[in-house]
Design a protein around this motif. Structure first.
Motif, PDB file in Angstrom:
ATOM      1  N   CYS A 517      43.536  -2.372  89.619  1.00  0.00           N
ATOM      2  CA  CYS A 517      43.896  -2.091  88.229  1.00  0.00           C
ATOM      3  C   CYS A 517      45.338  -2.521  87.986  1.00  0.00           C
ATOM      4  O   CYS A 517      46.271  -1.947  88.571  1.00  0.00           O
ATOM      5  N   VAL A 518      45.504  -3.523  87.143  1.00  0.00           N
ATOM      6  CA  VAL A 518      46.825  -4.076  86.858  1.00  0.00           C
ATOM      7  C   VAL A 518      47.033  -4.094  85.352  1.00  0.00           C
ATOM      8  O   VAL A 518      46.137  -3.779  84.576  1.00  0.00           O
ATOM      9  N   GLY A 519      48.242  -4.495  84.923  1.00  0.00           N
ATOM     10  CA  GLY A 519      48.467  -4.641  83.488  1.00  0.00           C
ATOM     11  C   GLY A 519      49.820  -4.166  83.040  1.00  0.00           C
ATOM     12  O   GLY A 519      50.853  -4.534  83.612  1.00  0.00           O
ATOM     13  N   ASP A 520      49.828  -3.299  82.034  1.00  0.00           N
ATOM     14  CA  ASP A 520      51.036  -2.918  81.316  1.00  0.00           C
ATOM     15  C   ASP A 520      51.290  -1.420  81.366  1.00  0.00           C
ATOM     16  O   ASP A 520      50.385  -0.624  81.602  1.00  0.00           O
ATOM     17  N   LEU A 521      52.524  -1.081  81.054  1.00  0.00           N
ATOM     18  CA  LEU A 521      52.884   0.252  80.603  1.00  0.00           C
ATOM     19  C   LEU A 521      53.426   0.086  79.197  1.00  0.00           C
ATOM     20  O   LEU A 521      54.438  -0.588  78.992  1.00  0.00           O
TER      21      LEU A 521
END
Length: 803
Positions: A517-521
């Protein structure tokens, strides 16, 4: 004897006339602005003091309240307040204004509600990108209805949503707040959100923002200038607003911060009066974006001071300055200078009072603090359905749905962080900018969702890396903080730690499959990696997430990448090496449950992209409905999208066949393009198809896009089942803004393309528009329809043929 304006039996017009005639200039100006306070149940209210609002001493505040007030800014959403206590504090302010001021004019309250009511304890809905990915207008209307119910419970009269910006450049931080890159889909979904939020009575106002073109900023930078002509502005960026005004009866509009061709929108009489009110018939109120009036003198440099800035905005068509009275308080000076007339002031105040009478505020100024039921089971259920229907499967080599015996490694910085599932205008995330926190215990993370679905024994977790080592308030610099920001050196806040990667690799090696699970904050003003004021210069995963992903893929275990983000990202060339790629956006408090349901196959995936994923940042801005020459000459290698607008896979396959046109000509005066086709579920699982109709104008008087979405639908089909789908598109929807700047329809040929996405066209046809070129009327037909009926299953087909 009761004053006429206090008599509900009188007409609204008569009540406004009577009240307006009684008001002093100071009382009129009081209705033209808001104030941002920390409210207290005992009536000891204080002014919020920051770069948005300045500060006021108690005597000044009392004088301000004595003259009445147009709006109160975010009374429950500014800080963590128990809802019932917040309502009692709001009632105390209302009681003072109604019972202790000379005229007793009640105040309107507004709150943010982009991904749910932005106060403590409210339902944490998914982000607008998730709304868009459902391609489900009826569901989005239910979202609006649920959020509107929570607004009413706390005495709120205006919600500052939805965002109708048409996404154009993924580098722009506010991409996450949009429905996507298509103007028609945005318009349909926004209209349904508005209808749901406002209800039939329009007793709560939706606020269309950011009017208009905000998403086409120079370089994808927040507040940056917008460079485009009237035709592009009208066809792409104004269309959703026009639809929401005309079809949704939207009660409020908020202008954007930027300038278009050097004209700031907050001072644009053309947009705020000519287009919005005169051309479209908008009858609500126009409210400023926070400090947008002040920026006319602080940043844009078209006003000498606060008085002139106020005059420019109110003359252009503004009704209420938000969030405070930085400029409106000096309107008397503007009147003395001749920069604004008393008649204009009366015109503005008339609109504000009309809305207050219309929503019944004079008859019901107080709210029952004992009747608050936030985060109800029904609201949470709607939030879960959005989260489920918005999950998009980009790639799948067969690893999904998950094998019910597989041991799963759940890895990544967004796998078990509740804040990673929330958008920039959710309450817990928004508080970071104020260095405050809020309870996020109700947020189900992907790890928690998968453990609940699979059992603890089948899930092993490793964080792998951080995106940010520390979440803290304060952007490095705001325009105006330094004389020249072009040479400013700013350090990256992104984490560079690699020490957690070995544990993640070990977890993957010990499992049958790895879910990374990757991506943004999300977070405003660089408290996160995406969101308002959090713009970027790359579409590489933030921080060291690519290194984490490289290391896990190198184990040779099947890897499912789940992107939880507010913008598209590239995976560093790993797209062909991973087993599956899934986009889950910011899915709200039910995000982990929804994701697990889709990955395990308990829920069939039905989400479709509303943003094309550019091949690289070099392709930005990229969007599917571009002009033919957008790819360059020769075609640039970086141009295009592997995952285009409308893309999304199911756990079954769909066959499109037998396109039929009702007629191969259409009268462009009053006709409809009607076509039908069959969709068959050829797989062994039930599924949801999302057929899409695109149209290309083959020859026009101005350059037209290569294709434009004109109709869509969601069709649930059992395994082996076939449905006949019919699209009906009014000829008015073949229109565009012509050489003279008005919306026209021209005769000629149109290519019709039916497909599973903008890049996966399965059927094509051609229709000729006949008749004379025409200019569309004000009430032109703006929406198509989709109907379908089941015509056979595979078993029925076999029985019919006797095979």
């Amino acid at each position: 004897m009761t004053d006429l304006y206090k008599d509900p039996a009188q007409s609204i017009e008569a009540r406004v006339d009577d009240l307006l005639a009684r008001m002093s200039l100071e009382e009129k100006i009081g209705q033209m602005h808001s104030v941002w306070l920390f409210l207290n149940e005992n009536g000891q209210h204080t002014t919020r003091s920051d770069q948005f609002t300045g500060s006021s001493d108690q005597d000044t505040l009392k004088d301000m309240l004595n003259t009445g007030l147009g709006q109160i800014t975010r009374p429950l959403g500014t800080r963590t307040v128990e809802p019932a206590a917040g309502v009692r504090a709001l009632n105390s302010l209302q009681k003072y204004l109604v019972e202790e001021t000379r005229l007793g004019i009640p105040v309107m309250s507004h709150e943010e509600c982009l991904s749910g009511l932005m106060i403590s304890g409210a339902t944490l809905f998914p982000s607008a990108l998730s709304f868009g990915a459902t391609w489900n207008p009826e569901l989005v209307e239910r979202v609006g209805d649920a959020i509107g119910a929570e607004l009413r419970m706390i005495g709120c009269h205006q919600g500052l949503a939805p965002v109708l910006d048409v996404a154009r450049d993924s580098r722009w931080g506010r991409t996450e707040e949009t429905f996507g890159e298509d103007p028609y889909l945005t318009g349909v979904l926004a209209t349904r959100y508005v209808r749901g939020l406002q209800g039939e009575k329009r007793d709560v106002l939706a606020t269309l923002k950011h009017y208009a073109g905000h998403s086409a900023s120079e370089g994808g930078r927040n507040h940056a200038p917008v460079h485009m002509g009237w035709r592009e502005l009208n066809d792409t960026f104004l269309l959703p607003f026009e639809m929401a005004v005309k079809l949704g009866n939207a009660g409020s509009v908020m202008p954007a911060y930027h300038d278009i061709d050097n004209e700031p929108v907050h001072a644009s009489k053309h947009l705020l009066t000519k287009v919005l009110r005169d051309d479209w018939g908008f009858d609500g109120i126009v409210v400023a974006d926070y400090v947008g009036v002040s920026l006319l003198y602080q940043h844009h440099g078209i006003a000498t001071d606060t008085a002139e800035a106020a005059a420019l905005s109110f003359n252009a068509g503004l009704d209420v300055e938000l969030p405070g009275n930085d400029c409106a308080k000096d309107l008397k000076l503007a009147i003395e200078r001749g920069q604004i007339s008393l008649d204009k002031v009366d015109e503005v105040v008339r609109r504000v009072l009309t809305e207050k009478f219309r929503i019944g505020l004079f008859e019901k100024p107080y709210t029952d603090d004992a009747a608050i039921e936030l985060r109800s089971d029904a609201a949470v259920q709607v939030a879960r359905e959005v989260a489920e229907q918005s999950v998009v499967i980009l790639d799948n080599n067969g690893v999904l749905p998950l094998d019910d015996r597989a041991k799963v490694a759940v890895i990544g910085p967004t796998a078990d962080d509740p804040l990673a599932l929330l958008g920039d205008y959710s309450f817990p995330v928004h508080l970071i900018h104020n260095e405050e926190t809020d309870d996020v215990a109700t947020v189900v993370t992907p790890r928690a969702g998968l453990e609940a679905a699979l059992g603890d024994g089948r899930v092993v977790y490793a964080r792998g890396c951080n995106i940010l080592d520390e979440r803290k308030a304060g952007a490095p610099v705001f325009p105006g903080d330094v004389d020249d920001s072009t040479s400013l050196q700013q350090a990256s806040p992104l984490s560079s730690r690699l020490d957690m990667i070995p544990e993640a690799v070990a977890a993957a090696e010990a499992a049958d499959v790895a879910i990374v699970c990757v991506g943004d904050l999300s977070g405003i003003f660089q408290t996160g990696t995406v969101g308002e004021g959090s713009d970027v210069d790359t579409l590489e995963l933030p921080g060291v997430q690519q290194q984490l992903l490289d290391a896990v893929v190198a184990t040779g275990k099947p890897v499912i990448v789940v992107v939880i983000s507010g913008r598209p990202y590239n995976l560093g060339g790993l797209e062909d090496k991973i087993a599956a790629q899934v986009w889950a956006f910011f899915a709200g408090q039910e995000g982990g449950t929804a994701l697990a349901s889709v990955l395990t196959g308990a829920i069939e995936p039905s989400g479709r992209l509303t943003l094309s994923v550019p091949r690289s940042v070099g392709a930005a801005p990229y969007f599917y409905n571009h002009a033919f020459k957008s790819s360059g000459t020769p075609i640039a290698r970086h141009f295009g999208s592997r995952y285009p607008f409308g893309h999304g896979l199911a756990y079954t396959d769909f066959e499109f066949a037998n396109l039929e046109l009702e007629a191969d000509t259409v009268d462009i005066e009053s006709g409809d393009v009607r076509l039908s086709f069959e969709i068959r579920n050829t797989g062994k699982r039930d599924g949801v198809a999302v057929p899409q109709l695109y149209v290309r104008d083959e020859l026009a008087s101005v350059v037209r896009p290569v294709k434009e979405l004109k109709a869509f639908g969601r069709v649930s089909l059992k395994a082996g089942e076939t449905a006949r789908v019919t699209f009906s598109v009014p000829s008015d929807m073949l229109s565009f803004t012509g050489p003279e700047g008005t919306r026209i329809v021209e005769p000629g040929f149109f290519t019709l393309m039916v497909g599973a996405s903008s890049g996966d066209i399965r059927l094509t046809g051609r229709v000729e528009g006949t008749g004379a070129r025409r200019t569309l009327p004000k009430d032109w037909r703006m929406e198509s329809t989709c109907e379908f009926e089941t015509i056979a299953t595979s078993a029925q087909a076999v029985a019919a043929t006797g095979v």
